[in-house]
Design a protein around this motif. Sequence first.
Motif, PDB file in Angstrom:
ATOM      1  N   ALA A   1       1.628  17.941   4.385  1.00 12.41           N
ATOM      2  CA  ALA A   1       1.042  18.698   3.273  1.00 12.41           C
ATOM      3  C   ALA A   1       1.063  17.890   1.983  1.00 12.41           C
ATOM      4  O   ALA A   1       0.093  17.909   1.211  1.00 12.41           O
ATOM      5  CB  ALA A   1       1.798  20.012   3.092  1.00 12.41           C
ATOM      6  N   VAL A   2       2.138  17.170   1.724  1.00 20.37           N
ATOM      7  CA  VAL A   2       2.230  16.372   0.498  1.00 20.37           C
ATOM      8  C   VAL A   2       1.138  15.313   0.464  1.00 20.37           C
ATOM      9  O   VAL A   2       0.395  15.180  -0.531  1.00 20.37           O
ATOM     10  CB  VAL A   2       3.632  15.723   0.394  1.00 20.37           C
ATOM     11  CG1 VAL A   2       3.645  14.657  -0.693  1.00 20.37           C
ATOM     12  CG2 VAL A   2       4.686  16.778   0.090  1.00 20.37           C
ATOM     13  N   PHE A   3       1.000  14.559   1.531  1.00 19.70           N
ATOM     14  CA  PHE A   3       0.023  13.467   1.524  1.00 19.70           C
ATOM     15  C   PHE A   3      -1.409  14.001   1.592  1.00 19.70           C
ATOM     16  O   PHE A   3      -2.326  13.418   0.988  1.00 19.70           O
ATOM     17  CB  PHE A   3       0.290  12.515   2.688  1.00 19.70           C
ATOM     18  CG  PHE A   3       1.485  11.619   2.461  1.00 19.70           C
ATOM     19  CD1 PHE A   3       1.365  10.488   1.669  1.00 19.70           C
ATOM     20  CD2 PHE A   3       2.707  11.915   3.020  1.00 19.70           C
ATOM     21  CE1 PHE A   3       2.453   9.658   1.450  1.00 19.70           C
ATOM     22  CE2 PHE A   3       3.799  11.100   2.801  1.00 19.70           C
ATOM     23  CZ  PHE A   3       3.679   9.960   2.010  1.00 19.70           C
ATOM     24  N   SER A   4      -1.640  15.103   2.298  1.00 18.92           N
ATOM     25  CA  SER A   4      -2.996  15.656   2.354  1.00 18.92           C
ATOM     26  C   SER A   4      -3.425  16.219   0.999  1.00 18.92           C
ATOM     27  O   SER A   4      -4.567  16.020   0.571  1.00 18.92           O
ATOM     28  CB  SER A   4      -3.062  16.744   3.432  1.00 18.92           C
ATOM     29  OG  SER A   4      -2.195  17.826   3.106  1.00 18.92           O
ATOM     30  N   GLN A   5      -2.512  16.899   0.299  1.00 11.45           N
ATOM     31  CA  GLN A   5      -2.842  17.408  -1.034  1.00 11.45           C
ATOM     32  C   GLN A   5      -3.004  16.262  -2.033  1.00 11.45           C
ATOM     33  O   GLN A   5      -3.831  16.353  -2.947  1.00 11.45           O
ATOM     34  CB  GLN A   5      -1.736  18.352  -1.514  1.00 11.45           C
ATOM     35  CG  GLN A   5      -1.658  19.663  -0.760  1.00 11.45           C
ATOM     36  CD  GLN A   5      -2.830  20.568  -1.062  1.00 11.45           C
ATOM     37  OE1 GLN A   5      -3.408  20.517  -2.146  1.00 11.45           O
ATOM     38  NE2 GLN A   5      -3.205  21.382  -0.093  1.00 11.45           N
TER      39      GLN A   5
ATOM     40  N   GLY B   1      -9.729  12.507  -3.052  1.00 15.36           N
ATOM     41  CA  GLY B   1     -10.158  11.147  -2.779  1.00 15.36           C
ATOM     42  C   GLY B   1      -9.139  10.113  -3.218  1.00 15.36           C
ATOM     43  O   GLY B   1      -8.193  10.390  -3.972  1.00 15.36           O
ATOM     44  N   LEU B   2      -9.342   8.909  -2.731  1.00 14.16           N
ATOM     45  CA  LEU B   2      -8.416   7.817  -3.020  1.00 14.16           C
ATOM     46  C   LEU B   2      -8.447   7.417  -4.484  1.00 14.16           C
ATOM     47  O   LEU B   2      -7.420   7.041  -5.053  1.00 14.16           O
ATOM     48  CB  LEU B   2      -8.745   6.614  -2.129  1.00 14.16           C
ATOM     49  CG  LEU B   2      -7.816   5.409  -2.224  1.00 14.16           C
ATOM     50  CD1 LEU B   2      -6.388   5.795  -1.821  1.00 14.16           C
ATOM     51  CD2 LEU B   2      -8.329   4.257  -1.359  1.00 14.16           C
ATOM     52  N   ALA B   3      -9.616   7.482  -5.112  1.00 17.44           N
ATOM     53  CA  ALA B   3      -9.723   7.087  -6.521  1.00 17.44           C
ATOM     54  C   ALA B   3      -8.875   7.993  -7.410  1.00 17.44           C
ATOM     55  O   ALA B   3      -8.151   7.521  -8.305  1.00 17.44           O
ATOM     56  CB  ALA B   3     -11.176   7.119  -6.961  1.00 17.44           C
ATOM     57  N   ALA B   4      -8.950   9.307  -7.175  1.00 13.84           N
ATOM     58  CA  ALA B   4      -8.136  10.239  -7.963  1.00 13.84           C
ATOM     59  C   ALA B   4      -6.649  10.044  -7.677  1.00 13.84           C
ATOM     60  O   ALA B   4      -5.820  10.169  -8.586  1.00 13.84           O
ATOM     61  CB  ALA B   4      -8.548  11.680  -7.662  1.00 13.84           C
ATOM     62  N   TYR B   5      -6.329   9.735  -6.434  1.00 10.33           N
ATOM     63  CA  TYR B   5      -4.924   9.488  -6.074  1.00 10.33           C
ATOM     64  C   TYR B   5      -4.380   8.276  -6.822  1.00 10.33           C
ATOM     65  O   TYR B   5      -3.294   8.333  -7.422  1.00 10.33           O
ATOM     66  CB  TYR B   5      -4.827   9.287  -4.571  1.00 10.33           C
ATOM     67  CG  TYR B   5      -3.448   8.909  -4.089  1.00 10.33           C
ATOM     68  CD1 TYR B   5      -2.466   9.875  -3.901  1.00 10.33           C
ATOM     69  CD2 TYR B   5      -3.133   7.591  -3.812  1.00 10.33           C
ATOM     70  CE1 TYR B   5      -1.212   9.542  -3.449  1.00 10.33           C
ATOM     71  CE2 TYR B   5      -1.874   7.235  -3.363  1.00 10.33           C
ATOM     72  CZ  TYR B   5      -0.913   8.206  -3.183  1.00 10.33           C
ATOM     73  OH  TYR B   5       0.342   7.856  -2.749  1.00 10.33           O
ATOM     74  N   LEU B   6      -5.125   7.168  -6.806  1.00  9.12           N
ATOM     75  CA  LEU B   6      -4.674   5.962  -7.497  1.00  9.12           C
ATOM     76  C   LEU B   6      -4.628   6.176  -9.005  1.00  9.12           C
ATOM     77  O   LEU B   6      -3.732   5.645  -9.687  1.00  9.12           O
ATOM     78  CB  LEU B   6      -5.598   4.797  -7.149  1.00  9.12           C
ATOM     79  CG  LEU B   6      -5.588   4.344  -5.684  1.00  9.12           C
ATOM     80  CD1 LEU B   6      -6.592   3.223  -5.464  1.00  9.12           C
ATOM     81  CD2 LEU B   6      -4.190   3.899  -5.281  1.00  9.12           C
ATOM     82  N   ALA B   7      -5.560   6.962  -9.540  1.00 17.13           N
ATOM     83  CA  ALA B   7      -5.546   7.232 -10.986  1.00 17.13           C
ATOM     84  C   ALA B   7      -4.303   8.019 -11.375  1.00 17.13           C
ATOM     85  O   ALA B   7      -3.703   7.772 -12.426  1.00 17.13           O
ATOM     86  CB  ALA B   7      -6.813   7.978 -11.385  1.00 17.13           C
TER      87      ALA B   7
END
Length: 351
Positions: free
Chosen positions: A44-48, A53-59
């Motif tokens: 759940a942590v990694f899916s949320q 998307g990856l761009a928002a995750y890295l930001a």
Amino acid sequence: MATPLSRPTAVAPRALAEPPLVRGVLILVALAYLGFFLVMPLTAVFSQALEKGLAAYLAAIREPLALAALKLTLLTAAIAVPLNLIFGLAAAWAIAKFDFPGKNALITLIDLPFAVSPVISGMIFILLFGRQGTFGPWLAEHDIRIVFAFPGLALATTFVTFPFVARELIPVMQAAGKEEEEAARVLGAGGWQTFFRVTLPNVKWGLLYGVVLCNARAMGEFGAVSVVSGHVRGKTNTLPLHVEILYNEYNFQAAFAVASLLAFLALVTLAAKSVVEWRTPRRPTSDEQGAGGLGGATTAPLDTGSARGVWGARLQRPWIQAASGARRWIHSTAARGGSGGRDCSAPQFNR
């Protein structure tokens, strides 16, 4: 020509063996429990965290406040873990190797952070070093800040994590006994030489195990740090506190992204813990030692090529053989009532 008899293999009685159905049910229950309480939360942590998307995750990870929280978390652990390493070694050595007044009190104090809530631990530092605390006026007069600043974070983290190293080392040192240290001193070794060449090699894997557990708790500590931090963003917020703030602001994706950093650090710590457990040698059992006890283990064939053979390989070291010889000399001298001087045949310790 007579052939040597092989040792019979121990077989569990059928009355003590569980039926296959029972074993299968127990395994399924254990797997279901782990899946529900470990795999599902991590998923759940990694899916949320990757939901947008990856761009928002890295930001979210590269955001300056998140990087500041990560840096503060690692810096706090870098201070707390070495301090607890030194304290744990000293306390375990004193408790396991010596008898002194107040020994039981010291053991009780080591267990104190396990019995006290982390929030109460943080309140203790507020009462001591806060503006209205015991030392607050003196600290304010000298412009020294402890609570609501980085020193308070380091103190609180050190307090809640200091039992881990000591509690891992005490039983290991007690099981190792005092004989090898005493033999090393008879052979002419000094105190530090005995510690680094005899004591420390015997407990190195237990020491690493305690350090891994201490580091995991230091990076994930929330309660005590939350009380003394003041929640100053970018200055006194560690990763757990930063996750809380992002979640309270309904910035769920960023909160889970930063939480995934903590989860990743936890997985790395778990992997290091597993490696340490795998490398930790087990002491030979009475069956493996034979009738000769520890001496039987040294004469039996040793599997030095595997992790389980580390204990046997350690027994073959020259200084261990010398220590064993000195120990036998001490016992024989005591049985004769004392020889009045050092036996010239006793092996000498190489400095």
